[in-house]
Design a protein around this motif. Structure first.
Motif, PDB file in Angstrom:
ATOM      1  N   VAL A 103      -5.018  -4.559   5.972  1.00 48.37           N
ATOM      2  CA  VAL A 103      -4.654  -3.419   5.135  1.00 48.37           C
ATOM      3  C   VAL A 103      -5.446  -3.565   3.850  1.00 48.37           C
ATOM      4  N   ASP A 104      -6.200  -2.539   3.496  1.00 43.20           N
ATOM      5  CA  ASP A 104      -7.047  -2.693   2.316  1.00 43.20           C
ATOM      6  C   ASP A 104      -7.107  -1.377   1.543  1.00 43.20           C
ATOM      7  N   ALA A 105      -7.436  -1.484   0.286  1.00 43.98           N
ATOM      8  CA  ALA A 105      -7.592  -0.321  -0.589  1.00 43.98           C
ATOM      9  C   ALA A 105      -8.528  -0.709  -1.709  1.00 43.98           C
ATOM     10  N   SER A 106      -9.130   0.278  -2.346  1.00 49.30           N
ATOM     11  CA  SER A 106     -10.099  -0.037  -3.394  1.00 49.30           C
ATOM     12  C   SER A 106      -9.420  -0.356  -4.720  1.00 49.30           C
ATOM     13  N   GLU A 107      -8.168   0.075  -4.910  1.00 52.49           N
ATOM     14  CA  GLU A 107      -7.495  -0.189  -6.179  1.00 52.49           C
ATOM     15  C   GLU A 107      -6.288  -1.103  -6.020  1.00 52.49           C
ATOM     16  N   SER A 108      -5.301  -0.690  -5.290  1.00 53.66           N
ATOM     17  CA  SER A 108      -4.111  -1.540  -5.180  1.00 53.66           C
ATOM     18  C   SER A 108      -3.388  -1.321  -3.862  1.00 53.66           C
ATOM     19  N   ILE A 109      -2.614  -2.317  -3.482  1.00 45.93           N
ATOM     20  CA  ILE A 109      -1.730  -2.233  -2.326  1.00 45.93           C
ATOM     21  C   ILE A 109      -0.323  -2.507  -2.836  1.00 45.93           C
ATOM     22  N   GLU A 110       0.585  -1.604  -2.591  1.00 45.62           N
ATOM     23  CA  GLU A 110       1.950  -1.743  -3.077  1.00 45.62           C
ATOM     24  C   GLU A 110       2.869  -1.906  -1.879  1.00 45.62           C
ATOM     25  N   VAL A 111       3.603  -3.008  -1.877  1.00 44.42           N
ATOM     26  CA  VAL A 111       4.424  -3.333  -0.712  1.00 44.42           C
ATOM     27  C   VAL A 111       5.892  -3.413  -1.116  1.00 44.42           C
ATOM     28  N   GLY A 112       6.707  -2.588  -0.516  1.00 51.36           N
ATOM     29  CA  GLY A 112       8.142  -2.765  -0.579  1.00 51.36           C
ATOM     30  C   GLY A 112       8.808  -2.548  -1.916  1.00 51.36           C
ATOM     31  N   GLU A 113       8.455  -1.497  -2.630  1.00 52.37           N
ATOM     32  CA  GLU A 113       9.142  -1.238  -3.903  1.00 52.37           C
ATOM     33  C   GLU A 113      10.631  -1.031  -3.676  1.00 52.37           C
ATOM     34  N   SER A 114      10.997  -0.529  -2.520  1.00 54.45           N
ATOM     35  CA  SER A 114      12.408  -0.236  -2.237  1.00 54.45           C
ATOM     36  C   SER A 114      13.029  -1.243  -1.278  1.00 54.45           C
ATOM     37  N   ALA A 115      12.331  -2.293  -0.982  1.00 51.79           N
ATOM     38  CA  ALA A 115      12.792  -3.170   0.099  1.00 51.79           C
ATOM     39  C   ALA A 115      12.639  -4.637  -0.262  1.00 51.79           C
ATOM     40  N   THR A 116      13.229  -5.469   0.553  1.00 45.53           N
ATOM     41  CA  THR A 116      12.925  -6.890   0.512  1.00 45.53           C
ATOM     42  C   THR A 116      11.680  -7.120   1.362  1.00 45.53           C
TER      43      THR A 116
ATOM     44  N   VAL B  93      -1.853  14.752   7.297  1.00 40.46           N
ATOM     45  CA  VAL B  93      -2.930  13.772   7.377  1.00 40.46           C
ATOM     46  C   VAL B  93      -2.420  12.612   8.221  1.00 40.46           C
ATOM     47  N   VAL B  94      -3.156  12.293   9.271  1.00 38.72           N
ATOM     48  CA  VAL B  94      -2.727  11.192  10.136  1.00 38.72           C
ATOM     49  C   VAL B  94      -3.615   9.957   9.990  1.00 38.72           C
ATOM     50  N   GLY B  95      -4.696  10.080   9.249  1.00 42.36           N
ATOM     51  CA  GLY B  95      -5.549   8.915   9.077  1.00 42.36           C
ATOM     52  C   GLY B  95      -6.621   9.163   8.044  1.00 42.36           C
ATOM     53  N   ASN B  96      -7.153   8.087   7.532  1.00 40.05           N
ATOM     54  CA  ASN B  96      -8.263   8.165   6.585  1.00 40.05           C
ATOM     55  C   ASN B  96      -9.463   7.461   7.196  1.00 40.05           C
ATOM     56  N   GLN B  97     -10.639   7.963   6.880  1.00 40.78           N
ATOM     57  CA  GLN B  97     -11.842   7.401   7.507  1.00 40.78           C
ATOM     58  C   GLN B  97     -12.528   6.356   6.636  1.00 40.78           C
ATOM     59  N   SER B  98     -12.022   6.097   5.460  1.00 39.68           N
ATOM     60  CA  SER B  98     -12.640   5.075   4.617  1.00 39.68           C
ATOM     61  C   SER B  98     -11.563   4.430   3.763  1.00 39.68           C
ATOM     62  N   LEU B  99     -11.975   3.459   2.980  1.00 38.60           N
ATOM     63  CA  LEU B  99     -11.039   2.712   2.151  1.00 38.60           C
ATOM     64  C   LEU B  99     -10.281   3.661   1.228  1.00 38.60           C
ATOM     65  N   VAL B 100      -8.960   3.549   1.236  1.00 34.12           N
ATOM     66  CA  VAL B 100      -8.166   4.388   0.341  1.00 34.12           C
ATOM     67  C   VAL B 100      -8.075   3.727  -1.033  1.00 34.12           C
ATOM     68  N   LYS B 101      -7.659   4.486  -2.054  1.00 35.50           N
ATOM     69  CA  LYS B 101      -7.556   3.907  -3.392  1.00 35.50           C
ATOM     70  C   LYS B 101      -6.298   3.046  -3.504  1.00 35.50           C
ATOM     71  N   VAL B 102      -5.189   3.606  -3.074  1.00 36.42           N
ATOM     72  CA  VAL B 102      -3.917   2.889  -3.160  1.00 36.42           C
ATOM     73  C   VAL B 102      -3.217   2.987  -1.812  1.00 36.42           C
ATOM     74  N   ALA B 103      -2.798   1.859  -1.277  1.00 36.47           N
ATOM     75  CA  ALA B 103      -2.037   1.827  -0.029  1.00 36.47           C
ATOM     76  C   ALA B 103      -0.627   1.360  -0.348  1.00 36.47           C
ATOM     77  N   THR B 104       0.362   2.046   0.177  1.00 39.88           N
ATOM     78  CA  THR B 104       1.753   1.703  -0.115  1.00 39.88           C
ATOM     79  C   THR B 104       2.514   1.522   1.187  1.00 39.88           C
ATOM     80  N   ILE B 105       3.220   0.405   1.290  1.00 40.70           N
ATOM     81  CA  ILE B 105       4.101   0.165   2.432  1.00 40.70           C
ATOM     82  C   ILE B 105       5.508   0.037   1.873  1.00 40.70           C
ATOM     83  N   ASP B 106       6.426   0.811   2.400  1.00 44.53           N
ATOM     84  CA  ASP B 106       7.776   0.744   1.858  1.00 44.53           C
ATOM     85  C   ASP B 106       8.782   0.977   2.980  1.00 44.53           C
ATOM     86  N   ALA B 107      10.004   0.571   2.713  1.00 43.11           N
ATOM     87  CA  ALA B 107      11.086   0.768   3.661  1.00 43.11           C
ATOM     88  C   ALA B 107      12.388   0.718   2.884  1.00 43.11           C
ATOM     89  N   SER B 108      13.450   1.226   3.476  1.00 40.26           N
ATOM     90  CA  SER B 108      14.724   1.244   2.753  1.00 40.26           C
ATOM     91  C   SER B 108      15.402  -0.120   2.774  1.00 40.26           C
TER      92      SER B 108
END
Lengths: 175, 185
Positions: A103-116, B93-108
């Motif tokens: 998982v990569d990004a040019s600026e930041s990767i934010e993981v789990g702000e709402s989670a453990t 949008v179902v996908g990006n073809q290049s590096l994104v600026k910010v990637a966020t993974i979250d869950a409740s």
């Protein structure tokens, strides 16, 4: 109707549909199995069932919304989509199994702000950060000097631990 | 040019088929370029292919996929768009073809990363193990002797004033006592 005419009409209708909708084949998602992986991260594969598509070579791994890609496992299945319904533009959109997930990004990767967030197989202990507390247990110290003006040698045992803080950390990993 | 008998028969069929499968256009995956990113995370996009029969789309949401991920793509970057239920008004949008600026993974509840890895979970290209609460640390004292003074009690002669040096021949050991309560490793 004359059977010969009926056959001609049927053939014409079939040809018409194929002519009108050549993109039909490329409008859905197809399952392939990976036969080999290339050094540039693309893969080669064959269809897992009889379909109207040939084996595909040099198939790139499409990054999903998250920006994630993977190095899939040879022999595992993957799903292929055709971009713009173009038979020459295909990409892996899902892999059954991955050796390496990125998982990569040019600026930041934010993981789990709402989670453990659990990292790795253990995932049991809080991650230490710069500024976090540490407890330090002293070793025995050797004293050499003078005591009331007389030479003195002794041992210094500090029985209670003291506290400190972590003063450095990974600059680009924040928790 | 006059229509042949076959054409006169086939052309109405052609129109019927086109009408009946009008949604075929919305069954594929289409490449768009990101024109701008909105404050709510949606994007405004334009199709990249001259042959694409679809208009520019505004306020396109991102389908997070199974991993709960969203991202902020860069303007001008390519993305893939699909239409939900073949409905031209429901695009994502179902996908990006290049590096994104910010990637966020979250869950409740929990985001679990790498529970099955046999090698390592690598964060930001790092190569050192992450320290955790309870992990050991080592504290090194100044090399050699260190001047010190104080009162020694109750060793004889009690109350004596000590002036001299102290030498620690080994480093101190410690443990990390606190950590990020919601980031577990």
């Amino acid at each position: 109707m004359n059977p010969a005419v009926a056959d001609q009409i049927a053939v014409s209708i079939r040809a018409l549909i194929r002519d009108e909708f050549p993109q039909l084949t490329y409008s859905t998602t197809w399952e392939y199995a990976i036969t080999s992986a290339n050094a540039d991260g693309t893969v080669n594969g064959v269809a897992t069932s009889p379909i109207p598509l040939p084996p595909l070579n040099n198939v790139p791994i499409a990054s999903l919304v998250l920006g994630g890609v993977c190095a899939p496992v040879i022999g595992s299945n993957f799903l292929v989509d055709f971009i713009n319904q173009d038979g020459a533009r295909y990409a892996v959109i899902s892999a059954e199994a991955a050796r390496v997930a990125t998982v990569d990004a040019s600026e930041s990767i934010e993981v789990g702000e709402s989670a453990t967030v659990k990292l790795g197989p253990e995932g049991a202990q809080p991650v230490g950060r710069e500024g976090d507390k540490v407890t330090v247990f002293f070793p025995v110290g050797i004293l050499t000097g003078t005591l009331n003006g007389s030479p003195y040698t002794g041992r210094l045992s500090i029985l209670s631990p003291t506290s400190g803080i972590v003063t450095s950390g990974a600059e680009r990993v924040h928790a | 040019m006059s229509e042949s008998p076959i054409d006169r028969f086939m052309n109405p069929i052609r129109r019927i088929i086109r009408d009946e499968v009008a949604q075929l256009t919305y069954l594929g995956t289409w490449e768009y370029a990101v024109n701008s990113v909105n404050d709510d995370g949606t994007v405004n996009v334009t199709a990249t292919s001259p042959s694409c029969p679809l208009p520019s789309l505004n306020n396109v949401a991102q389908a997070s996929g199974t991993e709960g991920g969203t991202s902020t793509p860069g303007v001008g970057k390519m993305c893939n768009v699909r239409f939900i239920n073949g409905d031209p008004t429901r695009y994502v949008v179902v996908g990006n073809q290049s590096l994104v600026k910010v990637a966020t993974i979250d869950a409740s509840e929990t985001v679990a990363i790498g529970a099955s890895v046999s090698n390592a979970v690598v964060l930001a290209g790092g190569d050192a193990p992450v320290a955790r609460m309870g992990d050991a640390c080592t504290v090194y004292f100044p090399i050699g002797t260190t001047p010190c003074f104080g009162t020694i009690t109750p060793l004889p002669p009690a109350g004596g004033a000590f002036v001299g040096n102290i030498t620690f021949t080994s480093p101190a050991v410690g443990v990390i006592g606190t950590g990020a309560p919601k980031v577990l490793a």
